[in-house]
Design a protein around this motif. Structure first.
Motif: not given
Ligand code: HEC
Length: 104
Positions: A35-41, A44-46, A58-63, A69-71, A74-79
């Motif tokens: 579920n996460c690799k596609v972007c976090h490897e 992608l999308a920042g 910095k993110r880890i230090n935030r707690g 909660e953001h995961a 959702g948060w910004g471009d993180m769905p």
């Molecule tokens: C469509 C792309 C995408 C997918 C899929 C995705 N992420 Fe992310 N994720 C992002 C982006 C972009 C950010 C940076 C958001 C920002 O900093 O504004 C992010 C940030 C994060 C952060 C940091 C949030 C923070 O508070 O700094 C965590 C934790 C995270 N993702 C977890 C996950 C997990 C767990 C999954 C799988 C279940 C996942 N992400 C799947 C795009 C994605």
């Protein structure tokens, strides 16, 4: 069974168990891969790339709670839940734990 073959069986079995323990993936790894690799490897999308300490410190230090909660929500471009609404809160947290453990 004589003593020698019993010992060999016991040693073989414990070696097997130890091997399993070492290779056992963390529970979050499978969830992360699916579920996460596609972007976090790739970033992608920042997305912060797994293993890139500078992107994570910095993110880890935030707690951890903030990351969970953001995961989850959702948060910004993180769905939310990486886009997979089927994932439970605890599955998302396991994937976060896995990514953090690889990024410190
Ligand atoms: C469509 C792309 C995408 C997918 C899929 C995705 N992420 Fe992310 N994720 C992002 C982006 C972009 C950010 C940076 C958001 C920002 O900093 O504004 C992010 C940030 C994060 C952060 C940091 C949030 C923070 O508070 O700094 C965590 C934790 C995270 N993702 C977890 C996950 C997990 C767990 C999954 C799988 C279940 C996942 N992400 C799947 C795009 C994605």
């Amino acid at each position: 069974m004589d003593y020698i073959s019993l010992s060999i069986t016991v040693i073989a079995f414990s070696t097997l168990l130890m091997g399993c323990k070492e290779k056992a993936p963390q529970p979050g790894e499978k969830i992360w891969l699916a579920n996460c690799k596609v972007c976090h490897e790739t970033g992608l999308a920042g997305a912060p790339v797994i293993g890139n300490q500078a992107a994570w410190v910095k993110r880890i230090n935030r707690g951890t709670d903030s990351l969970y909660e953001h995961a989850i929500s959702g948060w910004g471009d993180m769905p939310a839940r990486g886009g997979n609404t089927e994932l439970s809160d605890s599955e998302v947290k396991q994937a976060v734990d896995y990514m953090i453990s690889k990024s410190k």
